[in-house]
Design a protein around this motif. Structure first.
Motif, PDB file in Angstrom:
ATOM      1  N   ILE A  79       6.334  -4.259  -8.671  1.00  0.00           N
ATOM      2  CA  ILE A  79       5.558  -3.903  -7.475  1.00  0.00           C
ATOM      3  C   ILE A  79       4.148  -3.488  -7.890  1.00  0.00           C
ATOM      4  O   ILE A  79       3.964  -2.752  -8.860  1.00  0.00           O
ATOM      5  CB  ILE A  79       6.236  -2.745  -6.713  1.00  0.00           C
ATOM      6  CG1 ILE A  79       7.627  -3.179  -6.211  1.00  0.00           C
ATOM      7  CG2 ILE A  79       5.380  -2.284  -5.537  1.00  0.00           C
ATOM      8  CD1 ILE A  79       8.411  -2.079  -5.518  1.00  0.00           C
ATOM      9  N   ILE A  80       3.162  -3.975  -7.135  1.00  0.00           N
ATOM     10  CA  ILE A  80       1.760  -3.579  -7.328  1.00  0.00           C
ATOM     11  C   ILE A  80       1.348  -2.722  -6.138  1.00  0.00           C
ATOM     12  O   ILE A  80       1.596  -3.083  -4.992  1.00  0.00           O
ATOM     13  CB  ILE A  80       0.839  -4.810  -7.424  1.00  0.00           C
ATOM     14  CG1 ILE A  80       1.191  -5.641  -8.667  1.00  0.00           C
ATOM     15  CG2 ILE A  80      -0.637  -4.386  -7.475  1.00  0.00           C
ATOM     16  CD1 ILE A  80       0.460  -6.971  -8.730  1.00  0.00           C
ATOM     17  N   GLU A  81       0.729  -1.581  -6.426  1.00  0.00           N
ATOM     18  CA  GLU A  81       0.232  -0.718  -5.347  1.00  0.00           C
ATOM     19  C   GLU A  81      -1.252  -1.005  -5.131  1.00  0.00           C
ATOM     20  O   GLU A  81      -2.084  -0.755  -6.012  1.00  0.00           O
ATOM     21  CB  GLU A  81       0.436   0.756  -5.702  1.00  0.00           C
ATOM     22  CG  GLU A  81       0.007   1.693  -4.572  1.00  0.00           C
ATOM     23  CD  GLU A  81       0.423   3.135  -4.823  1.00  0.00           C
ATOM     24  OE1 GLU A  81       1.519   3.514  -4.390  1.00  0.00           O
ATOM     25  OE2 GLU A  81      -0.351   3.878  -5.462  1.00  0.00           O
ATOM     26  N   ASN A  82      -1.590  -1.548  -3.961  1.00  0.00           N
ATOM     27  CA  ASN A  82      -2.987  -1.834  -3.613  1.00  0.00           C
ATOM     28  C   ASN A  82      -3.537  -0.704  -2.743  1.00  0.00           C
ATOM     29  O   ASN A  82      -2.788  -0.013  -2.066  1.00  0.00           O
ATOM     30  CB  ASN A  82      -3.078  -3.171  -2.877  1.00  0.00           C
ATOM     31  CG  ASN A  82      -4.493  -3.695  -2.790  1.00  0.00           C
ATOM     32  OD1 ASN A  82      -5.329  -3.375  -3.633  1.00  0.00           O
ATOM     33  ND2 ASN A  82      -4.774  -4.492  -1.784  1.00  0.00           N
ATOM     34  N   PRO A 127      10.144  -2.803 -12.137  1.00  0.00           N
ATOM     35  CA  PRO A 127       8.934  -2.352 -12.828  1.00  0.00           C
ATOM     36  C   PRO A 127       7.784  -2.037 -11.869  1.00  0.00           C
ATOM     37  O   PRO A 127       7.630  -2.698 -10.836  1.00  0.00           O
ATOM     38  CB  PRO A 127       8.586  -3.537 -13.730  1.00  0.00           C
ATOM     39  CG  PRO A 127       9.868  -4.280 -13.906  1.00  0.00           C
ATOM     40  CD  PRO A 127      10.599  -4.127 -12.614  1.00  0.00           C
ATOM     41  N   PHE A 128       6.999  -1.025 -12.219  1.00  0.00           N
ATOM     42  CA  PHE A 128       5.752  -0.753 -11.503  1.00  0.00           C
ATOM     43  C   PHE A 128       4.633  -1.392 -12.317  1.00  0.00           C
ATOM     44  O   PHE A 128       4.431  -1.056 -13.489  1.00  0.00           O
ATOM     45  CB  PHE A 128       5.520   0.753 -11.362  1.00  0.00           C
ATOM     46  CG  PHE A 128       4.252   1.086 -10.619  1.00  0.00           C
ATOM     47  CD1 PHE A 128       4.134   0.823  -9.267  1.00  0.00           C
ATOM     48  CD2 PHE A 128       3.159   1.645 -11.287  1.00  0.00           C
ATOM     49  CE1 PHE A 128       2.964   1.113  -8.575  1.00  0.00           C
ATOM     50  CE2 PHE A 128       1.990   1.944 -10.610  1.00  0.00           C
ATOM     51  CZ  PHE A 128       1.895   1.675  -9.245  1.00  0.00           C
ATOM     52  N   LEU A 129       3.916  -2.328 -11.711  1.00  0.00           N
ATOM     53  CA  LEU A 129       2.963  -3.160 -12.445  1.00  0.00           C
ATOM     54  C   LEU A 129       1.549  -2.595 -12.486  1.00  0.00           C
ATOM     55  O   LEU A 129       0.726  -3.051 -13.280  1.00  0.00           O
ATOM     56  CB  LEU A 129       2.931  -4.560 -11.841  1.00  0.00           C
ATOM     57  CG  LEU A 129       4.276  -5.308 -11.866  1.00  0.00           C
ATOM     58  CD1 LEU A 129       4.183  -6.593 -11.065  1.00  0.00           C
ATOM     59  CD2 LEU A 129       4.699  -5.597 -13.296  1.00  0.00           C
ATOM     60  N   GLY A 130       1.257  -1.599 -11.630  1.00  0.00           N
ATOM     61  CA  GLY A 130      -0.078  -0.997 -11.659  1.00  0.00           C
ATOM     62  C   GLY A 130      -0.620  -0.737 -10.270  1.00  0.00           C
ATOM     63  O   GLY A 130      -0.031  -1.138  -9.263  1.00  0.00           O
ATOM     64  N   ARG A 172       4.673   3.336  -6.428  1.00  0.00           N
ATOM     65  CA  ARG A 172       5.225   3.709  -7.734  1.00  0.00           C
ATOM     66  C   ARG A 172       6.613   4.340  -7.553  1.00  0.00           C
ATOM     67  O   ARG A 172       7.572   4.017  -8.269  1.00  0.00           O
ATOM     68  CB  ARG A 172       4.290   4.685  -8.451  1.00  0.00           C
ATOM     69  CG  ARG A 172       4.767   5.057  -9.856  1.00  0.00           C
ATOM     70  CD  ARG A 172       3.933   6.206 -10.418  1.00  0.00           C
ATOM     71  NE  ARG A 172       2.556   5.807 -10.663  1.00  0.00           N
ATOM     72  CZ  ARG A 172       2.136   5.287 -11.814  1.00  0.00           C
ATOM     73  NH1 ARG A 172       2.992   5.095 -12.804  1.00  0.00           N
ATOM     74  NH2 ARG A 172       0.870   4.967 -11.979  1.00  0.00           N
ATOM     75  N   ASN A 173       6.719   5.241  -6.576  1.00  0.00           N
ATOM     76  CA  ASN A 173       8.005   5.894  -6.316  1.00  0.00           C
ATOM     77  C   ASN A 173       9.045   4.900  -5.800  1.00  0.00           C
ATOM     78  O   ASN A 173      10.224   4.987  -6.141  1.00  0.00           O
ATOM     79  CB  ASN A 173       7.826   7.032  -5.305  1.00  0.00           C
ATOM     80  CG  ASN A 173       6.971   8.163  -5.862  1.00  0.00           C
ATOM     81  OD1 ASN A 173       6.908   8.359  -7.070  1.00  0.00           O
ATOM     82  ND2 ASN A 173       6.293   8.886  -4.989  1.00  0.00           N
ATOM     83  N   THR A 220       0.860  -1.178   0.000  1.00  0.00           N
ATOM     84  CA  THR A 220       0.000   0.000   0.000  1.00  0.00           C
ATOM     85  C   THR A 220       0.900   1.232   0.000  1.00  0.00           C
ATOM     86  O   THR A 220       2.108   1.121   0.201  1.00  0.00           O
ATOM     87  CB  THR A 220      -0.933  -0.015   1.238  1.00  0.00           C
ATOM     88  OG1 THR A 220      -0.159  -0.354   2.391  1.00  0.00           O
ATOM     89  CG2 THR A 220      -2.047  -1.033   1.068  1.00  0.00           C
ATOM     90  N   PRO A 221       0.344   2.430  -0.243  1.00  0.00           N
ATOM     91  CA  PRO A 221       1.203   3.596  -0.483  1.00  0.00           C
ATOM     92  C   PRO A 221       1.888   4.201   0.739  1.00  0.00           C
ATOM     93  O   PRO A 221       2.808   5.002   0.579  1.00  0.00           O
ATOM     94  CB  PRO A 221       0.229   4.628  -1.094  1.00  0.00           C
ATOM     95  CG  PRO A 221      -1.012   3.888  -1.436  1.00  0.00           C
ATOM     96  CD  PRO A 221      -1.069   2.720  -0.519  1.00  0.00           C
TER      97      PRO A 221
END
Length: 375
Positions: free
Chosen positions: A270-273, A305-308, A296-297, A242-243
Motif C-alpha cells: 500500500i502507498i499512502e498519498n 507491505p507498506f511501500l511509502g 501505514r496502519n 489517502t490517510p
C-alpha cells in the motif's frame, strides 16, 4: 541444549495457518521437523500463494518455538507453496512482458493515476523498460500527465498482423482510450464494450520487450477489474490510498477483492498519498491534513507491505497538469520520495517472484538501480 522433535511438534499444534481450521501439524502444513542440537529445521508447505499468510505462518512458528520450547533455539524454515488445482481467473501472457503490475484504489480522487505516472518514470530512470496501460476507461489521465494529448498510436505490421504502436513519452510506452476519443467526449459504454476496447489495447498492440507494464485501474471494484485479471496474469497489485478513514475503508475492499479466492492476485503493498503537508518556508514542519499514518496502519492490520508515503506538494499537481511527472525533477524531494517507493515496489516484485508460483514464464533478471536486489 538439545532440542526434542516431539516437543517442537507439540508446540506447533497450538497454532494454525490463517484461513484454515486445523492446526499446522494436523493440516499437514508442517511437512517435517529436524533437530541438530540447538538448531531446528522446519519444512513448511502452504496451499495459498498469499505473501502475508506465508510471512505470518513463519513468524508464528518462530515465536511459538522460542516461547514454548527454548528461547535459545536457532530456527530455519524452508517454505514451499503447493497450490491445489482449482478454477481461477487467469489471463494469458503477452510475449516479452515480464511483470504486469496493477495500480488500484478503492476510492476515486486519491491520486492513483499520479502515482502510476511517477512510478513509471522512476522505473525508466532506473533503467527498466516500462509501459502503461491506462485501463481507467471512463476517466483516462495518462495522455495529459505525459503531455501526449494530441498524439495518436500508429499502425505497424508485426508477423503479418496490423498492430497499434504505443505512444512513447519520457521513455514510457503508453496506450489509453484517451488517444481514441476527443478530450471533451465522454465514454458512455457498457461493461462488455469497455472490456473489448481494453483487450484490443492489450493484445492488438506492439508493446515489445517490457520489464514492467503498469496497469492504471479505475477506482473501486468492478467490471473493468475483472476484465483485466481475466485477460492478463497480473504479477501483483499496488493499492493507493489517502490517510483518512473514508478512503481507507474503500482501500480495504480493494485489497479484499484481489486477495479473494477466485482472483488470487498478490498484493505487493500500500502507498499512502497526500500523507502530510510541509510548507516550503517551514521545511521541518509536517501537517497531517487528512490524518496521520492511516494507510501505514492499514497495511499493518492487513499484513501487507507498506511501500511509502507521498506528501502533499504543489509541484506534483502542477507537474501532472503540465504533462511532466514530478519524479523527473532532478534533485528534488519528490524525486527522492518516488525513488524510494519505486525501489520498495521492485523489491516486493522480486520477493513475490522468488517465493510464489510464477504467473509469467519470464521473471525479472536484471535489477538496474535497485540496491535491494541480489545481483
Amino acid at each position: 541444549m538439545k532440542l526434542d522433535r516431539k516437543d517442537i511438534l507439540k508446540a506447533l499444534e497450538t497454532i494454525t495457518i490463517a484461513g484454515e481450521g486445523k492446526n499446522m501439524v494436523e493440516s499437514g502444513a508442517i511437512a517435517n521437523v529436524i533437530t541438530f542440537g540447538d538448531e531446528v529445521v522446519v519444512d513448511l508447505v502452504l496451499h495459498t500463494p498469499a505473501m502475508h499468510i506465508k510471512k505470518r505462518a513463519e513468524d508464528d512458528i518462530k515465536k511459538t518455538i522460542l516461547e514454548l520450547v527454548s528461547p535459545d533455539a536457532k530456527i530455519k524454515i524452508n517454505s514451499k507453496v503447493e497450490v491445489p488445482d482449482k478454477p481461477e481467473i487467469k489471463g494469458k501472457s503477452i510475449p516479452g512482458i515480464k511483470n504486469i503490475i496493477g495500480v488500484a484504489s478503492g476510492k476515486g480522487g486519491v491520486g492513483k493515476s499520479t502515482v502510476t505516472a511517477n512510478l513509471a518514470v522512476s522505473l525508466a530512470k532506473m533503467g527498466f523498460s516500462v509501459g502503461i496501460l491506462d485501463a481507467d476507461i471512463y476517466g483516462p489521465s495518462m495522455p495529459i500527465m505525459f503531455d501526449v494529448e494530441n498524439e495518436k498510436p500508429v499502425s505497424v505490421t508485426v508477423d503479418g498482423k496490423s498492430k497499434m504502436k504505443p505512444v512513447e513519452s519520457y521513455e514510457v510506452k503508453i496506450l489509453s482510450i484517451g488517444f481514441f476519443t476527443a478530450p471533451s467526449q465522454a465514454v458512455i459504454w457498457r461493461g462488455p464494450m469497455a472490456s473489448k476496447a481494453l483487450n484490443q489495447m492489450i493484445f492488438d498492440a506492439d508493446w515489445g520487450e517490457l520489464d514492467f507494464m503498469l496497469v492504471d485501474l479505475p477506482p473501486g471494484t468492478g467490471d473493468i477489474h475483472l476484465s483485466i485479471v481475466q485477460s492478463l496474469p497480473i504479477t501483483g497489485v499496488v493499492i493507493v490510498s489517502t490517510p483518512q478513514a473514508v478512503a481507507l475503508a474503500d482501500a480495504k475492499k480493494g485489497v479484499s477483492m484481489f486477495m479473494s479466492e477466485a482472483i488470487n492476485v498478490p498484493v505487493l503493498g500500500i502507498i499512502e498519498n497526500m500523507a502530510y503537508f510541509t510548507p516550503e518556508e517551514l521545511p521541518e514542519n509536517k501537517y497531517y491534513i487528512f490524518g496521520k499514518e492511516g494507510a501505514r496502519n492499514l497495511a499493518e492490520d492487513l499484513e501487507v507491505p507498506f511501500l511509502g508515503e507521498v506528501p502533499i506538494v504543489q509541484s506534483i499537481r502542477e507537474a501532472g497538469d503540465y504533462g511532466r511527472p514530478a519524479a523527473m525533477q532532478t534533485g528534488s524531494v519528490i524525486e527522492t520520495v518516488f525513488e524510494e517507493i519505486t525501489r520498495n515496489v521492485v523489491r516486493e516484485v522480486v520477493n513475490r517472484n522468488e517465493s510464489l508460483p510464477a504467473t509469467e514464464a519470464v521473471k525479472i533478471t536484471t535489477m538496474a538501480g535497485c540496491s535491494a536486489v541480489k545481483k
